[in-house]
Design a protein around this motif. Sequence first.
Motif, PDB file in Angstrom:
ATOM      1  N   GLU A 177      14.365  23.511  12.250  1.00 15.32           N
ATOM      2  CA  GLU A 177      13.411  22.512  12.710  1.00 15.32           C
ATOM      3  C   GLU A 177      13.766  21.149  12.138  1.00 15.32           C
ATOM      4  OE1 GLU A 177       9.676  23.948  11.332  1.00 15.32           O
ATOM      5  OE2 GLU A 177      10.092  23.537   9.216  1.00 15.32           O
ATOM      6  N   ILE A 178      13.408  20.125  12.894  1.00 14.38           N
ATOM      7  CA  ILE A 178      13.531  18.732  12.440  1.00 14.38           C
ATOM      8  C   ILE A 178      12.184  18.058  12.685  1.00 14.38           C
ATOM      9  CG2 ILE A 178      14.655  16.501  12.790  1.00 14.38           C
ATOM     10  CD1 ILE A 178      17.182  17.975  13.586  1.00 14.38           C
ATOM     11  N   ILE A 179      11.644  17.451  11.645  1.00 16.36           N
ATOM     12  CA  ILE A 179      10.314  16.864  11.715  1.00 16.36           C
ATOM     13  C   ILE A 179      10.369  15.410  11.252  1.00 16.36           C
ATOM     14  CG2 ILE A 179       7.913  17.004  10.925  1.00 16.36           C
ATOM     15  CD1 ILE A 179       8.418  19.965  10.360  1.00 16.36           C
ATOM     16  N   ALA A 180       9.866  14.509  12.066  1.00 13.30           N
ATOM     17  CA  ALA A 180       9.719  13.107  11.682  1.00 13.30           C
ATOM     18  C   ALA A 180       8.237  12.835  11.454  1.00 13.30           C
ATOM     19  CB  ALA A 180      10.274  12.185  12.765  1.00 13.30           C
ATOM     20  N   GLY A 181       7.922  12.127  10.400  1.00 13.23           N
ATOM     21  CA  GLY A 181       6.518  11.873  10.079  1.00 13.23           C
ATOM     22  C   GLY A 181       6.331  10.524   9.430  1.00 13.23           C
ATOM     23  N   GLY A 182       5.087  10.204   9.229  1.00 12.68           N
ATOM     24  CA  GLY A 182       4.746   8.927   8.597  1.00 12.68           C
ATOM     25  C   GLY A 182       3.355   8.973   8.002  1.00 12.68           C
ATOM     26  N   GLY A 183       3.127   8.161   7.009  1.00 12.81           N
ATOM     27  CA  GLY A 183       1.819   8.060   6.385  1.00 12.81           C
ATOM     28  C   GLY A 183       1.449   6.601   6.178  1.00 12.81           C
ATOM     29  N   PHE A 184       0.274   6.228   6.626  1.00 11.35           N
ATOM     30  CA  PHE A 184      -0.158   4.824   6.533  1.00 11.35           C
ATOM     31  C   PHE A 184      -1.534   4.757   5.893  1.00 11.35           C
ATOM     32  CE2 PHE A 184       2.831   5.183   9.999  1.00 11.35           C
ATOM     33  CZ  PHE A 184       3.668   4.095   9.805  1.00 11.35           C
ATOM     34  N   ARG A 185      -1.637   3.966   4.871  1.00 10.25           N
ATOM     35  CA  ARG A 185      -2.885   3.818   4.147  1.00 10.25           C
ATOM     36  C   ARG A 185      -3.657   2.616   4.668  1.00 10.25           C
ATOM     37  NH1 ARG A 185      -1.323   4.901  -2.222  1.00 10.25           N
ATOM     38  NH2 ARG A 185      -0.548   7.028  -1.975  1.00 10.25           N
ATOM     39  N   VAL A 186      -4.929   2.838   4.888  1.00 11.79           N
ATOM     40  CA  VAL A 186      -5.811   1.772   5.342  1.00 11.79           C
ATOM     41  C   VAL A 186      -6.769   1.444   4.208  1.00 11.79           C
ATOM     42  CG1 VAL A 186      -7.528   1.058   7.044  1.00 11.79           C
ATOM     43  CG2 VAL A 186      -5.626   2.579   7.717  1.00 11.79           C
ATOM     44  N   ALA A 187      -6.758   0.200   3.772  1.00  8.55           N
ATOM     45  CA  ALA A 187      -7.606  -0.189   2.643  1.00  8.55           C
ATOM     46  C   ALA A 187      -9.067  -0.085   3.037  1.00  8.55           C
ATOM     47  CB  ALA A 187      -7.283  -1.614   2.211  1.00  8.55           C
TER      48      ALA A 187
ATOM     49  N   ASP B 113       0.808  -1.217   0.000  1.00  5.62           N
ATOM     50  CA  ASP B 113       0.000   0.000   0.000  1.00  5.62           C
ATOM     51  C   ASP B 113       0.844   1.271   0.000  1.00  5.62           C
ATOM     52  OD1 ASP B 113      -2.423  -1.397   0.044  1.00  5.62           O
ATOM     53  OD2 ASP B 113      -2.290  -1.665   2.219  1.00  5.62           O
ATOM     54  N   ARG B 114       2.180   1.134  -0.055  1.00  2.91           N
ATOM     55  CA  ARG B 114       3.108   2.258  -0.114  1.00  2.91           C
ATOM     56  C   ARG B 114       2.949   3.194   1.093  1.00  2.91           C
ATOM     57  NH1 ARG B 114       6.817   0.441  -2.153  1.00  2.91           N
ATOM     58  NH2 ARG B 114       7.700   2.315  -3.110  1.00  2.91           N
ATOM     59  N   HIS B 115       3.069   2.611   2.293  1.00  2.00           N
ATOM     60  CA  HIS B 115       3.170   3.420   3.496  1.00  2.00           C
ATOM     61  C   HIS B 115       4.468   4.221   3.423  1.00  2.00           C
ATOM     62  CE1 HIS B 115      -0.110   0.954   4.806  1.00  2.00           C
ATOM     63  NE2 HIS B 115       0.634  -0.123   4.906  1.00  2.00           N
ATOM     64  N   SER B 116       4.604   5.226   4.266  1.00  2.86           N
ATOM     65  CA  SER B 116       5.793   6.067   4.176  1.00  2.86           C
ATOM     66  C   SER B 116       6.284   6.503   5.553  1.00  2.86           C
ATOM     67  CB  SER B 116       5.510   7.304   3.323  1.00  2.86           C
ATOM     68  OG  SER B 116       4.563   8.145   3.956  1.00  2.86           O
TER      69      SER B 116
END
Length: 300
Positions: A290-300, A264-267
């Motif tokens: 600034e320093i930013i950590a992030g993430g993206g998760f797709r839910v079908a 699903d190409r999480h990031s």
Amino acid sequence: DIMNLIRDVYVGSIGSEYMHINDTAEKRWIQQRLEGQRARLELARTYSAMGMYDEASDLFQRVLDAEPPPQVQKNVGLYMRQLQRMQRPWSFSGQLSLSGFYDDNVNYGPSDYLVDTAIGPLQVATNSLPISAAGASLNGSLRGVYDFGRRQGWMGVAEVSGYQNVLDGAYDQEVGFYRAKVGLANVSAVTYLDLPLKCDYLEYGHESLLTIVGAEPMFLYASSADWQHISRLVAEHREYRSGDDRDGPYFKFDQTLKYLFGVDRHSLSLTAGAFYEDVESPAYDNSGWEIIAGGGFRVA
């Protein structure tokens, strides 16, 4: 669109069932006609993957002219409609959303009548205390793209967007934000370059608060299917409705490393950047990092 078409071509199916026919002569006649069209279909698929859309469309049309079975006609028709969309030099897209909300402090007022200061406690004016209100917001955008070439190359891009909220009993706290962008973009197999000019307008209480003009170039490099490196620069001039001592240029530069994984190409991403605002009054100077950590998760 190109990747979706290639995926459909090489993973999807296009065919006809005829082995259930009992008449041997009829079955052989259909088989011969189908075998004669398969070469054209394969060549048309190759042409479309290479960006040779006119040649692909011509071959697909020759297959349709041979009056293949209905399922084949349907699938070839789908391919041809995709090719027609990809051949158009222009495209438009847009979105519109409406939402409702309740805010118990729309004016960001202090929670107490008294505020401690260096000279002692001060009483807060009644009109500065927190205001609660129900409201609705409207958010929309319209984007147009003109492709100067085919597949990969330079494009002209224009976009307008806006946000406006409406508050029950708090008209002077309503916020509006509007943006117009125009520029060029370049796409290749592993890079994307965006060179937009922008103009932003922000109002508060239906009065002008801030106008911004500037540029936001961005460059993306995909070193592999899983890794992306993104560079962004913001260079703009900010002009406030009141207080000329706050007017001045603002600059920001950041670097982002993004990792894509899974079907699903999480990031996951990590961004490091610095910003600097140079205004007439030293009291409003603003700079930092600034320093930013992030993430993206797709839910079908």
